[in-house]
Scaffold this active site. Structure first.
Site, PDB file in Angstrom:
ATOM      1  N   LEU A 265     -24.984   9.865   6.402  1.00 23.54           N
ATOM      2  CA  LEU A 265     -25.538  11.217   6.302  1.00 23.54           C
ATOM      3  C   LEU A 265     -26.855  11.240   5.532  1.00 23.54           C
ATOM      4  O   LEU A 265     -27.484  12.288   5.408  1.00 23.54           O
ATOM      5  CB  LEU A 265     -24.530  12.134   5.587  1.00 23.54           C
ATOM      6  CG  LEU A 265     -23.228  12.437   6.320  1.00 23.54           C
ATOM      7  CD1 LEU A 265     -22.272  13.197   5.417  1.00 23.54           C
ATOM      8  CD2 LEU A 265     -23.493  13.225   7.593  1.00 23.54           C
ATOM      9  N   SER A 266     -27.278  10.098   5.020  1.00 23.23           N
ATOM     10  CA  SER A 266     -28.473  10.056   4.171  1.00 23.23           C
ATOM     11  C   SER A 266     -29.720  10.627   4.846  1.00 23.23           C
ATOM     12  O   SER A 266     -30.474  11.383   4.210  1.00 23.23           O
ATOM     13  CB  SER A 266     -28.731   8.630   3.694  1.00 23.23           C
ATOM     14  OG  SER A 266     -27.714   8.219   2.809  1.00 23.23           O
TER      15      SER A 266
ATOM     16  N   LYS B 105     -25.198  -3.971  -1.626  1.00 27.23           N
ATOM     17  CA  LYS B 105     -25.694  -3.521  -2.933  1.00 27.23           C
ATOM     18  C   LYS B 105     -25.882  -4.673  -3.919  1.00 27.23           C
ATOM     19  O   LYS B 105     -26.819  -4.657  -4.716  1.00 27.23           O
ATOM     20  CB  LYS B 105     -24.758  -2.460  -3.519  1.00 27.23           C
ATOM     21  CG  LYS B 105     -24.768  -1.147  -2.748  1.00 27.23           C
ATOM     22  CD  LYS B 105     -23.861  -0.120  -3.406  1.00 27.23           C
ATOM     23  CE  LYS B 105     -23.827   1.171  -2.614  1.00 27.23           C
ATOM     24  NZ  LYS B 105     -22.990   2.194  -3.265  1.00 27.23           N
TER      25      LYS B 105
ATOM     26  N   GLY C 242      -8.687   0.894  -9.154  1.00 28.14           N
ATOM     27  CA  GLY C 242      -9.530  -0.130  -8.548  1.00 28.14           C
ATOM     28  C   GLY C 242     -10.465  -0.748  -9.567  1.00 28.14           C
ATOM     29  O   GLY C 242     -10.903  -0.085 -10.513  1.00 28.14           O
TER      30      GLY C 242
ATOM     31  N   GLY D 265     -16.501  -3.373  -7.166  1.00 25.95           N
ATOM     32  CA  GLY D 265     -17.873  -2.950  -7.401  1.00 25.95           C
ATOM     33  C   GLY D 265     -18.031  -1.456  -7.591  1.00 25.95           C
ATOM     34  O   GLY D 265     -18.849  -1.013  -8.404  1.00 25.95           O
TER      35      GLY D 265
ATOM     36  N   ASN E 289      -5.567  -1.706 -11.683  1.00 27.77           N
ATOM     37  CA  ASN E 289      -5.775  -2.474 -10.459  1.00 27.77           C
ATOM     38  C   ASN E 289      -4.475  -3.162 -10.077  1.00 27.77           C
ATOM     39  O   ASN E 289      -3.609  -3.414 -10.920  1.00 27.77           O
ATOM     40  CB  ASN E 289      -6.890  -3.509 -10.665  1.00 27.77           C
ATOM     41  CG  ASN E 289      -7.449  -4.016  -9.350  1.00 27.77           C
ATOM     42  OD1 ASN E 289      -7.931  -3.235  -8.530  1.00 27.77           O
ATOM     43  ND2 ASN E 289      -7.382  -5.322  -9.135  1.00 27.77           N
TER      44      ASN E 289
ATOM     45  N   GLU F  87      -5.792  -9.157 -13.628  1.00 28.24           N
ATOM     46  CA  GLU F  87      -6.881 -10.040 -14.051  1.00 28.24           C
ATOM     47  C   GLU F  87      -8.249  -9.482 -13.649  1.00 28.24           C
ATOM     48  O   GLU F  87      -9.220  -9.598 -14.401  1.00 28.24           O
ATOM     49  CB  GLU F  87      -6.683 -11.445 -13.467  1.00 28.24           C
ATOM     50  CG  GLU F  87      -7.736 -12.462 -13.917  1.00 28.24           C
ATOM     51  CD  GLU F  87      -7.942 -12.510 -15.428  1.00 28.24           C
ATOM     52  OE1 GLU F  87      -9.109 -12.588 -15.851  1.00 28.24           O
ATOM     53  OE2 GLU F  87      -6.947 -12.455 -16.178  1.00 28.24           O
ATOM     54  N   LYS F  88      -8.319  -8.867 -12.472  1.00 27.95           N
ATOM     55  CA  LYS F  88      -9.604  -8.306 -12.035  1.00 27.95           C
ATOM     56  C   LYS F  88     -10.025  -7.158 -12.950  1.00 27.95           C
ATOM     57  O   LYS F  88     -11.208  -6.990 -13.256  1.00 27.95           O
ATOM     58  CB  LYS F  88      -9.511  -7.838 -10.580  1.00 27.95           C
ATOM     59  CG  LYS F  88     -10.883  -7.664  -9.936  1.00 27.95           C
ATOM     60  CD  LYS F  88     -10.786  -7.547  -8.430  1.00 27.95           C
ATOM     61  CE  LYS F  88     -12.190  -7.448  -7.829  1.00 27.95           C
ATOM     62  NZ  LYS F  88     -12.156  -7.097  -6.410  1.00 27.95           N
TER      63      LYS F  88
ATOM     64  N   GLY G 122     -15.760  12.388  -2.212  1.00 20.54           N
ATOM     65  CA  GLY G 122     -17.028  11.989  -2.803  1.00 20.54           C
ATOM     66  C   GLY G 122     -18.273  12.476  -2.087  1.00 20.54           C
ATOM     67  O   GLY G 122     -19.355  11.930  -2.329  1.00 20.54           O
TER      68      GLY G 122
END
Length: 265
Positions: free
Chosen positions: A16-17, A66, A125, A128, A149, A153-154, A233
């Site tokens: 939609l940008s 990204k 989560g 990134g 998460n 560990e993550k 979002g």
């Protein structure tokens, strides 16, 4: 003078940008074109170089590039460095600059719904998307920020970078929160992370970083079914776009009517 912008990603057809930036342009009376570029996994860096050689003024970067955009940049803002990813690129004095406007976009959209100071916040989560929003959330001075998460560990990797946060596995979540943010990719495939009943029993405000213009995301629907107020979002998308527009054009557009327009499509 006509200014040239674009967004690069793969897939990109759904973006939609271009619509958002054209509405910003009409509002601010800036002449521009804003295109979609389908990213090539092999030639991505060359695509970036070509865009700016051909007099591009600014480039947005979306999934899955990204991190590669971040690595390509010579000069990065603090929030870009902390996010470890870039979504906004431009050339200045023959050097590629990078910023990450996702975090500030989230904070501005959330401010429509609640005050973050002294609140207990849960991020679902540890990838990134989560990393990109932790610093701006901490700047809002919450009482507590927990990253949960599936694999602990993550989450601990993020804690090493941001020692102020707490971490947990999904199964360990038993307390109540004021705000839950879904930063997993589950909604993109219409999947839901089922949370312990206690977590939703106090009716936290729920926010999905993903969005679906036509219907509710799986996370939004799941949490609304649990009696919570929840939004997706799309507002964050508009707000991060406004920040990128400001970086490139030195004019901050108004976002409320644009968000209402996109919601009414």
């Amino acid at each position: 003078m006509l200014r040239r912008f674009a967004v690069i990603g793969n897939p990109i057809a759904h973006s939609l940008s271009p619509v958002i930036h054209q509405m910003f342009a009409q509002q601010t009376q800036i002449e521009l074109i804003y295109e979609k570029i389908l990213g090539d996994d092999v030639k991505f860096e060359q695509q970036i170089s070509d865009f700016f050689i051909q007099y591009g003024n600014g480039l947005n970067v979306t999934l899955p590039y990204k991190k590669r955009a971040y690595e390509l940049a010579k000069i990065r803002t603090q929030r870009c460095t902390l996010a470890g990813a870039a979504n906004t690129l431009w050339m200045e004095e023959n050097q590629l600059h990078a910023d990450n406007t996702d975090g500030v976009g989230l904070i501005r959209d959330l401010s429509r719904f609640l005050e973050l100071k002294d609140k207990k916040i849960l991020i679902l989560g540890a990838g990134g998307a989560a990393r990109g929003i932790i610093f701006p959330l901490l700047e809002a001075k919450p009482l507590q920020l927990i990253v949960a998460n599936r694999t602990l560990e993550k989450a601990k990797e993020l804690q090493r970078q941001f020692p102020q946060i707490n971490v947990a596995s999904f199964a360990e979540l038993t307390e109540f929160f004021d705000l839950i943010i879904n930063a997993t990719s589950a909604s993109l495939s219409d999947q839901v992370i089922v949370l312990p009943e206690e977590v939703l029993s106090h009716k936290p405000f729920c926010y999905d970083l993903a969005y679906n213009q036509k219907t509710s995301t799986a996370f939004v629907q799941y949490t609304r079914n649990g009696g919570c107020e929840a939004v997706d979002g799309l507002g964050m998308l508009v707000e991060q776009a406004a920040e990128a527009f400001f970086i490139w054009n030195k004019v901050m557009p108004s976002t409320q009517k644009i968000l209402e327009h996109l919601r009414s499509f």
